[in-house]
Design a protein around this motif. Structure first.
Motif, PDB file in Angstrom:
ATOM      1  N   ARG A   7      41.396  22.783 -46.238  1.00 22.28           N
ATOM      2  CA  ARG A   7      41.801  24.091 -46.730  1.00 22.28           C
ATOM      3  C   ARG A   7      42.339  24.980 -45.625  1.00 22.28           C
ATOM      4  NH1 ARG A   7      36.411  25.209 -48.732  1.00 22.28           N
ATOM      5  NH2 ARG A   7      36.898  27.410 -48.602  1.00 22.28           N
ATOM      6  N   CYS A   8      42.238  24.520 -44.421  1.00 23.55           N
ATOM      7  CA  CYS A   8      42.631  25.359 -43.283  1.00 23.55           C
ATOM      8  C   CYS A   8      44.145  25.514 -43.234  1.00 23.55           C
ATOM      9  CB  CYS A   8      42.152  24.713 -42.005  1.00 23.55           C
ATOM     10  SG  CYS A   8      42.542  25.644 -40.551  1.00 23.55           S
ATOM     11  N   MET A   9      44.593  26.717 -42.918  1.00 22.08           N
ATOM     12  CA  MET A   9      46.040  26.902 -42.763  1.00 22.08           C
ATOM     13  C   MET A   9      46.414  27.142 -41.302  1.00 22.08           C
ATOM     14  SD  MET A   9      46.520  30.505 -44.656  1.00 22.08           S
ATOM     15  CE  MET A   9      45.365  31.828 -44.491  1.00 22.08           C
ATOM     16  N   PHE A  10      45.506  26.894 -40.406  1.00 21.21           N
ATOM     17  CA  PHE A  10      45.780  26.960 -38.973  1.00 21.21           C
ATOM     18  C   PHE A  10      46.426  28.284 -38.570  1.00 21.21           C
ATOM     19  CE2 PHE A  10      45.585  22.583 -40.301  1.00 21.21           C
ATOM     20  CZ  PHE A  10      44.529  22.168 -39.520  1.00 21.21           C
ATOM     21  N   CYS A  11      45.832  29.357 -39.078  1.00 19.64           N
ATOM     22  CA  CYS A  11      46.380  30.667 -38.766  1.00 19.64           C
ATOM     23  C   CYS A  11      45.865  31.164 -37.433  1.00 19.64           C
ATOM     24  CB  CYS A  11      46.030  31.657 -39.863  1.00 19.64           C
ATOM     25  SG  CYS A  11      44.277  31.906 -40.057  1.00 19.64           S
ATOM     26  N   GLY A  12      44.754  30.634 -36.970  1.00 21.60           N
ATOM     27  CA  GLY A  12      44.257  31.030 -35.662  1.00 21.60           C
ATOM     28  C   GLY A  12      43.356  32.246 -35.667  1.00 21.60           C
ATOM     29  N   LEU A  13      43.010  32.775 -36.823  1.00 20.11           N
ATOM     30  CA  LEU A  13      42.175  33.976 -36.843  1.00 20.11           C
ATOM     31  C   LEU A  13      40.754  33.680 -36.359  1.00 20.11           C
ATOM     32  CD1 LEU A  13      43.248  35.772 -40.125  1.00 20.11           C
ATOM     33  CD2 LEU A  13      43.484  36.619 -37.828  1.00 20.11           C
ATOM     34  N   CYS A  14      40.238  32.477 -36.678  1.00 20.44           N
ATOM     35  CA  CYS A  14      38.880  32.137 -36.253  1.00 20.44           C
ATOM     36  C   CYS A  14      38.830  32.017 -34.739  1.00 20.44           C
ATOM     37  CB  CYS A  14      38.438  30.840 -36.910  1.00 20.44           C
ATOM     38  SG  CYS A  14      39.609  29.509 -36.714  1.00 20.44           S
ATOM     39  N   GLU A  15      39.868  31.406 -34.202  1.00 26.58           N
ATOM     40  CA  GLU A  15      39.951  31.235 -32.763  1.00 26.58           C
ATOM     41  C   GLU A  15      39.978  32.593 -32.060  1.00 26.58           C
ATOM     42  OE1 GLU A  15      42.980  28.415 -30.255  1.00 26.58           O
ATOM     43  OE2 GLU A  15      43.792  29.826 -31.686  1.00 26.58           O
ATOM     44  N   ALA A  18      35.802  35.750 -40.163  1.00 26.16           N
ATOM     45  CA  ALA A  18      37.212  36.061 -39.962  1.00 26.16           C
ATOM     46  C   ALA A  18      38.116  35.189 -40.812  1.00 26.16           C
ATOM     47  CB  ALA A  18      37.566  35.881 -38.493  1.00 26.16           C
ATOM     48  N   CYS A  19      37.621  34.051 -41.242  1.00 30.63           N
ATOM     49  CA  CYS A  19      38.498  33.088 -41.897  1.00 30.63           C
ATOM     50  C   CYS A  19      38.908  33.561 -43.287  1.00 30.63           C
ATOM     51  CB  CYS A  19      37.793  31.751 -42.002  1.00 30.63           C
ATOM     52  SG  CYS A  19      38.778  30.560 -42.885  1.00 30.63           S
ATOM     53  N   PRO A  20      40.179  33.635 -43.573  1.00 29.07           N
ATOM     54  CA  PRO A  20      40.605  34.073 -44.906  1.00 29.07           C
ATOM     55  C   PRO A  20      40.244  33.074 -45.991  1.00 29.07           C
ATOM     56  CG  PRO A  20      42.456  34.026 -43.368  1.00 29.07           C
ATOM     57  CD  PRO A  20      41.313  33.385 -42.686  1.00 29.07           C
ATOM     58  N   GLU A  21      40.074  31.820 -45.616  1.00 29.60           N
ATOM     59  CA  GLU A  21      39.808  30.791 -46.605  1.00 29.60           C
ATOM     60  C   GLU A  21      38.325  30.492 -46.734  1.00 29.60           C
ATOM     61  OE1 GLU A  21      41.687  29.174 -48.714  1.00 29.60           O
ATOM     62  OE2 GLU A  21      43.498  30.256 -48.190  1.00 29.60           O
ATOM     63  N   ASN A  22      37.491  31.129 -45.947  1.00 28.07           N
ATOM     64  CA  ASN A  22      36.042  30.943 -46.009  1.00 28.07           C
ATOM     65  C   ASN A  22      35.640  29.486 -45.861  1.00 28.07           C
ATOM     66  OD1 ASN A  22      34.767  33.368 -46.256  1.00 28.07           O
ATOM     67  ND2 ASN A  22      35.410  33.600 -48.380  1.00 28.07           N
ATOM     68  N   LEU A  23      36.224  28.800 -44.941  1.00 27.70           N
ATOM     69  CA  LEU A  23      35.976  27.367 -44.905  1.00 27.70           C
ATOM     70  C   LEU A  23      35.045  26.942 -43.794  1.00 27.70           C
ATOM     71  CD1 LEU A  23      37.900  26.073 -42.451  1.00 27.70           C
ATOM     72  CD2 LEU A  23      39.644  26.589 -44.101  1.00 27.70           C
ATOM     73  N   ILE A  24      34.623  27.889 -42.956  1.00 24.76           N
ATOM     74  CA  ILE A  24      33.712  27.539 -41.872  1.00 24.76           C
ATOM     75  C   ILE A  24      32.292  27.889 -42.305  1.00 24.76           C
ATOM     76  CG2 ILE A  24      33.119  27.977 -39.463  1.00 24.76           C
ATOM     77  CD1 ILE A  24      35.973  28.726 -38.970  1.00 24.76           C
ATOM     78  N   THR A  71      30.305  23.276 -40.021  1.00 23.04           N
ATOM     79  CA  THR A  71      31.254  22.496 -40.831  1.00 23.04           C
ATOM     80  C   THR A  71      32.571  23.227 -40.896  1.00 23.04           C
ATOM     81  OG1 THR A  71      29.574  23.001 -42.433  1.00 23.04           O
ATOM     82  CG2 THR A  71      30.601  20.855 -42.598  1.00 23.04           C
ATOM     83  N   TYR A  72      33.600  22.462 -40.833  1.00 27.18           N
ATOM     84  CA  TYR A  72      34.951  23.004 -40.797  1.00 27.18           C
ATOM     85  C   TYR A  72      35.782  22.140 -41.739  1.00 27.18           C
ATOM     86  CZ  TYR A  72      39.185  24.803 -38.497  1.00 27.18           C
ATOM     87  OH  TYR A  72      40.373  25.414 -38.198  1.00 27.18           O
ATOM     88  N   ASP A  73      36.287  22.744 -42.779  1.00 23.60           N
ATOM     89  CA  ASP A  73      36.998  22.005 -43.808  1.00 23.60           C
ATOM     90  C   ASP A  73      38.496  22.044 -43.494  1.00 23.60           C
ATOM     91  OD1 ASP A  73      38.089  20.955 -46.024  1.00 23.60           O
ATOM     92  OD2 ASP A  73      37.031  22.224 -47.453  1.00 23.60           O
TER      93      ASP A  73
HETATM   94  S1  SF4 Z   1      42.664  28.591 -38.667  1.00 25.14           S
HETATM   95 FE1  SF4 Z   1      42.613  30.227 -40.198  1.00 25.14          FE
HETATM   96  S2  SF4 Z   1      42.237  29.175 -42.137  1.00 25.14           S
HETATM   97 FE2  SF4 Z   1      41.716  27.732 -40.504  1.00 25.14          FE
HETATM   98  S3  SF4 Z   1      39.527  28.005 -40.193  1.00 25.14           S
HETATM   99 FE3  SF4 Z   1      40.556  29.337 -38.736  1.00 25.14          FE
HETATM  100  S4  SF4 Z   1      40.710  31.308 -39.747  1.00 25.14           S
HETATM  101 FE4  SF4 Z   1      40.244  29.783 -41.327  1.00 25.14          FE
END
Ligand code: SF4
Ligand code: SF4
Lengths: 151, 370
Positions: free
Chosen positions: A101-109, A71-77, A96-98
Motif C-alpha cells: 500500500r506504500c506510495m513511497f512518498c517519504g513522509l515517514c522517513e 505521519a503515513c497517509p496510508e496508515n500502513l506502518i 510491520t511495513y506493508d
Molecule cells: S513512504 Fe509514504 S505511504 Fe509509504 S510508509 Fe512512508 S509515509 Fe506511508
C-alpha cells in the motif's frame, strides 16, 4: 514554382527522414540493459524501506516513538513496543511495513527523529505472494537484498 | 433507436474506448456516425475515479500532498505547486525566495516534460511514430533531474507546504543549464520532423476549430485558448511564486485549429527554456521552508489558488474549519474542462479526426476523473 519543386521532390519528408537517420548513430542509443546492467538510481531515491541498526552493537536505532506510523497517509506502518522495566524506556518489539500500500512518498522517513527508517535505493519489490509484500521487523532490518542476475 | 439519416443510411453508434490506445487513458467516447461523419459524441468518464477530493477530507494537510501528484501524473510537480500555494494562502505564509526559485525551475522543467509527452503521443496518434521515441528520450533527462532532486521520477512529492523538503542537490544548476543547451536543438529537430511535413499539416490544419468565444464559453484554458488568439496565461495575469521576475512571452496563434495548438506548445517549450535560464542564474541563498510548524492547522476560512499548469488553469479551492484536515477540497482540473469542448470540436468532422482532437486537447484521465 519553388514550392512545386519542393512538393515534387518530397523535400519536407526527406528532411524528416534525415533526422531519423542522424539519430541512428550508436552514440544516441539510450536503452538500459536491465537486468544485465543494474541502473544507477539517484542518491535520494525513495525505494524499498529499511530499518537501520546501530553498526556498533547491532541494536536497532528505532526508539518506537510511533511518529512514522502517524505521519503515513496510508496508515500502513504498525509499531509495537514494550516498556523495559529496568531502563524505563520503550523498546521496539515488532515493526510491520506493508509495501503493497506504500506510495513511497517519504513522509515517514521525514518524520523519523533518529533516522531509523529509511527508504533505500533498492527498487526490486516484486514477490510471488501477497504476504511477501508485508515486511516485518527482521526483513526491514536486514534491508533489501538486490538480486544478482547472471546470464 | 437509430434514426435514418442522409441517403437512408442509418446512424451508427460506435464505442471508442475505454481501452482505445488513442484516448490517452480510459476515456470512453460514444460516437454517432453518419458514414465517416461525426454527428454527435458523448463522453463517458469516471473509469479512473479515486475520490481524491474525498480522500482530502480524511487526511491532514501534510498527508494529502502526495495524493495530488496522482491526478495529473504527467505534470505532478505543477499539481503539487498548486496545492502548496493554496494551503499557504490559507495559512497566510509565503515560501522563502530560495524555495520559490527552485519551485519555478522544477515546474518549468515539468512543463517541458508534459509538452514533450504530449507531442510524442499526439504525433503517434496521427501516425508519426518517430517523435515519440525522441521526446521520451528527452523527457528522461528531465526525470533524471527530478530523481536527483527528490528521489522519485513521476509522483515526485517534491514540495511541502511552506517551501521545500529537500535542499538543492549539488549540480542542479549545472544539470539544468546542460539540459537547456540540450533541448533547444532537439526542439528544432522535432520541428524539422513535423512542422513542414505535409501529412502532419494536412491532418491538422483546420481540424477541430474552437474559436476564442467558444473557448470562453466552455472555460477552456491553456494552450487551447492561446491558440485561439487569447493572450491569457496565469503566470502573467496573476503571477505566483515569483513569476513576475522572469522575462518571457506568452506565445499565441490565431488559427484556433489543431495545427496552431501544436505551434503554440512548441513555442511554449522555448519560453520555458528562457525562464529556466534566468532562474538557474540566480538561486538566492536562504532558508527553504517558511515557519509553518509541524502541525498545519489553518484558521477557518477558504482560499482559491489557480496556477498555469501545462494543460491550463489548475485551481484548488480549500475550505478550512480550523482543524488539521480540510473541510472540503475542490480541484478545478484543466483536463476535465477542456474535455467539455470535445463535442463541439469533433461535430461535423471526420471520424479519423477524433483521435487528433482528443490528442490536441492534451487530457490526462487521471486528472479528468480524479
Ligand atoms: S513512504 Fe509514504 S505511504 Fe509509504 S510508509 Fe512512508 S509515509 Fe506511508
Ligand atoms: S519514527 Fe523512527 S524512531 Fe519512531 S517508530 Fe518510526 S522508525 Fe522508529
Amino acid at each position: 514554382m519553388k514550392k512545386f519543386l519542393r512538393t515534387i521532390f518530397l523535400v519536407d519528408l526527406l528532411q524528416g527522414l534525415w533526422v531519423t537517420f542522424r539519430n541512428q548513430h550508436p552514440k544516441h542509443i539510450y536503452t538500459e540493459q536491465y537486468p544485465a546492467e543494474r541502473p544507477k538510481v539517484a542518491e535520494r531515491y525513495r525505494g524499498a524501506p529499511r530499518l537501520n541498526i546501530n553498526p556498533d552493537n547491532g541494536e536497532t536505532l528505532c526508539i518506537a516513538c510511533n511518529l512514522c506510523a502517524l505521519a503515513c497517509p496510508e496508515n500502513l506502518i504498525v509499531v509495537t513496543s514494550e516498556r523495559n522495566e529496568q531502563t524505563r524506556r520503550k523498546e521496539l518489539t515488532e515493526f510491520t511495513y506493508d509495501t503493497s500500500r506504500c506510495m513511497f512518498c517519504g513522509l515517514c522517513e521525514d518524520a523519523c527523529p533518529v533516522d531509523a527508517l529509511e527508504l533505500t535505493q533498492d527498487f526490486e519489490l516484486a514477490t510471488y505472494t501477497r504476504d511477501g509484500l508485508i515486511w516485518d521487523r527482521q526483513l526491514l532490518e536486514e534491508g533489501p537484498k538486490p538480486t544478482p542476475y547472471r546470464f | 433507436m437509430p434514426e435514418p439519416t442522409f441517403l437512408d443510411s442509418t446512424e451508427l453508434v460506435l464505442n471508442m474506448g475505454p481501452q482505445h490506445p488513442s484516448t490517452h487513458g480510459v476515456l470512453r467516447v460514444i460516437l454517432k456516425l453518419d458514414g465517416e461523419k461525426v454527428i454527435g459524441t458523448e463522453c463517458v468518464i469516471g473509469y479512473l475515479h479515486r475520490g481524491v477530493e474525498k480522500i482530502a477530507e480524511n487526511r491532514t494537510y501534510t498527508m494529502f500532498a502526495p495524493y495530488v501528484d496522482r491526478m495529473d501524473y504527467i505534470a505532478a510537480i505543477s499539481n503539487g505547486l498548486g496545492y502548496c500555494l493554496a494551503v499557504e494562502k490559507l495559512l497566510k505564509v509565503e515560501a522563502p525566495p530560495r524555495a520559490q526559485v527552485v519551485r519555478v525551475i522544477l515546474t518549468e522543467l515539468n512543463r517541458i516534460a508534459s509538452h514533450l509527452f504530449w507531442l510524442g503521443t499526439h504525433a503517434l496518434d496521427i501516425g508519426a511514430i518517430t517523435p515519440l521515441f525522441y521526446t521520451l528520450r528527452e523527457r528522461e533527462e528531465i526525470l533524471k533531474i527530478f530523481e536527483d532532486y527528490c528521489g522519485a521520477r513521476l509522483t515526485t512529492h517534491a514540495f511541502r507546504i511552506g517551501g521545500l523538503q529537500y535542499e538543492v542537490h549539488d549540480g542542479l544548476e549545472r544539470q539544468v543549464k546542460d539540459f537547456c543547451d540540450y533541448i533547444v536543438p532537439k526542439i528544432d529537430e522535432y520541428e524539422e520532423l513535423l512542422t513542414n511535413n505535409r501529412i502532419w499539416v494536412e491532418r491538422l490544419k483546420g481540424v477541430g476549430i474552437l474559436t476564442a468565444d467558444e473557448c470562453k464559453q466552455f472555460g477552456v484554458t491553456g494552450p487551447v485558448l492561446r491558440a485561439a488568439g487569447v493572450q491569457w496565461d496565469l503566470r502573467k495575469a496573476q503571477p505566483y511564486s515569483g513569476y513576475e521576475k522572469y522575462d518571457f512571452d506568452v506565445p499565441i496563434a490565431h488559427g484556433a485549429d489543431t495545427y496552431d495548438r501544436y505551434v503554440v506548445r512548441m513555442l511554449e517549450m522555448r519560453q520555458c527554456v528562457r525562464i529556466l535560464r534566468q532562474a538557474v542564474e540566480g538561486i538566492p541563498e536562504g532558508p527553504i521552508l517558511a515557519k509553518v510548524g509541524k502541525v498545519i492547522k489553518p484558521a477557518a476560512g477558504e482560499a482559491y489558488v489557480s496556477i498555469e499548469a501545462p494543460k491550463g488553469e489548475l485551481g484548488y479551492f480549500i475550505v478550512s474549519d480550523g482543524s488539521t484536515q480540510p473541510y472540503r477540497l475542490r480541484v478545478r482540473p484543466p483536463s476535465l474542462i477542456n474535455l467539455q469542448a470535445l463535442d463541439r470540436m469533433v461535430r461535423g468532422g471526420l471520424v479519423a479526426d477524433v483521435v487528433a482532437i482528443i490528442g490536441t486537447l492534451d487530457i490526462v484521465l487521471g486528472e479528468v476523473d480524479r
